[in-house]
Design an enzyme around this catalytic site. Structure first.
Site, short mmCIF file in Angstrom:
data_model
loop_
_atom_site.label_atom_id
_atom_site.label_comp_id
_atom_site.label_asym_id
_atom_site.label_seq_id
_atom_site.Cartn_x
_atom_site.Cartn_y
_atom_site.Cartn_z
N SER A 277 25.63 11.22 -22.62
CA SER A 277 25.70 10.09 -21.70
C SER A 277 24.86 10.24 -20.44
CB SER A 277 27.15 9.83 -21.31
OG SER A 277 27.71 10.95 -20.66
N HIS B 201 27.70 6.19 -27.23
CA HIS B 201 26.46 5.56 -26.78
C HIS B 201 25.45 5.36 -27.91
CE1 HIS B 201 27.41 5.84 -22.46
NE2 HIS B 201 28.07 6.93 -22.81
N LYS C 75 30.34 -0.18 -24.75
CA LYS C 75 28.91 0.03 -24.51
C LYS C 75 28.14 -1.08 -25.25
CE LYS C 75 30.44 4.07 -22.93
NZ LYS C 75 31.89 4.44 -22.85
#
Length: 356
Positions: free
Chosen positions: A143, A171, A201
């Site tokens: 991240s 992610h 996300k």
């Protein structure tokens, strides 16, 4: 962050948080099911909309079963706590997300940290372990750095030492892979027995899931305290996630547009001699080192109406303070050019940015 600011700090990688179809699905979910689930999943809070989402996720990811959690943090806490105890040996990448480390602490298990993306170091640690259960855990996309785990090699090393591999692809889900299945797309459940992902996300909503073998997921559903002892996800959020998942699967052009934006930013940032990393994901860190300098650059960009993340220790190691810049499919070329113009001015240290 002012509402009018250009957002290069958030994680809305495909621009779905503001997508009208997703917002309407949330509204329709609230109309059909109410504002809240009113109880935990194991009591009466598990509604048909939750069941549908879990089935769609399992089908998409090629797993037998998926389980929806209210947040990604709760998913990682719950999965590790449900599977591990003091006798379990956990092996974690040094740059894993805090929720993975906290999950180990909640379970009372010791985490042995292998060097970042260094499977040789992982193999060395695994070879020394005599634990009955060895749990290897890694972020998929890291991240703060934006680089990607070598999932194939992690899986091979874990198998050689009879370990169980868990990938947190918060992610990567929606962004990587031909269908948006993330960094584990194309792997088998045998290679990656535990896959965690989030909806907050690329899918633009909220919550998370774990997917894997049916018996393993059933065990987690019965023993993950962060799943058992909390109210189920609001059905409006679940309904919005279902629509977002459909868009992710049906509209690969969003990933193509995101890839174009990443390439544009990297090409132009390199021409400005900005301190780029090697990351090719939407997370583009500019490591400035000094905390004061990082805050100064972020403040100057903010004055330009551009929001970026100013990341300092302890989130990153000492001396590695950075601007965490994130790209989205919804960014127009002019948006990225405005960001680059602001960054170019920041290099001049004391030159104030003019408001665009």
């Amino acid at each position: 962050m002012p509402d009018a600011a250009l957002d290069f700090a958030g994680n809305d990688y495909l621009g779905l948080a503001l997508e009208p179809r997703v917002r309407e699905a949330a509204a329709d979910g609230a109309r059909r099911f109410g504002a809240g689930a009113t109880a935990s999943h194991l009591v009466s809070g598990h509604l048909s909309v939750h069941e549908t989402l879990e089935q769609k996720l399992a089908e998409w990811l090629g797993r037998e079963r998926a389980l929806v959690f209210s947040t990604g943090y709760m998913a990682n806490l719950g999965v590790i706590q449900a599977l591990a105890d003091r006798s379990t040996a956990l092996f974690q990448d040094r740059l894993n997300h805090a929720s993975l480390l906290d999950g180990a602490a909640l379970a009372g298990a010791r985490s042995r940290r292998f060097h970042h993306r260094d499977t040789a170091d992982l193999e060395r640690l695994l070879a020394r372990s005599e634990a009955a259960l060895k749990l290897v855990i890694s972020d998929g996309v890291f991240s703060m750095d934006g680089d990607v785990a070598d999932v194939t090699e992690l899986a091979a090393v874990a198998r050689r030492h009879e370990g169980l591999l868990m990938i947190d692809d918060a992610h990567g889900i929606g962004v990587l892979g031909d269908t948006g299945g993330g960094c584990t797309e194309g792997t088998s459940p045998t290679e990656v027995p535990l896959l965690v992902g989030t909806f907050g996300k690329a899918l633009g909503t909220g919550g998370a899931f774990v997917a894997g073998d049916a018996s393993l997921i059933d065990h987690i559903a019965q023993f993950a305290r962060s799943y058992v002892y909390t109210t189920a996800q609001p059905p409006a959020v679940t309904a919005a996630t279902l629509e977002a998942l459909k868009i992710v699967r049906d509209e690969p052009e969003r990933r193509a547009r995101l890839a174009d934006n990443i390439a544009l930013f990297r090409r132009e940032a390199a021409s400005l001699d900005l301190p780029l990393s090697d990351a090719t994901t939407p997370i583009q860190p500019l490591t400035l080192g000094d905390e004061a300098r990082t805050l100064r650059w972020a403040a100057r960009l903010d004055a330009c109406g551009v929001a970026v993340g100013a990341i300092r220790p302890p989130t990153v190691p000492d001396g590695q303070a950075r601007l965490r810049i994130t790209l989205s499919a919804r960014h127009a070329r002019a948006d990225i050019e405005r960001l680059l113009e602001g960054l170019a001015r920041c290099r001049q240290e004391d030159t104030p940015c003019a408001t665009a």
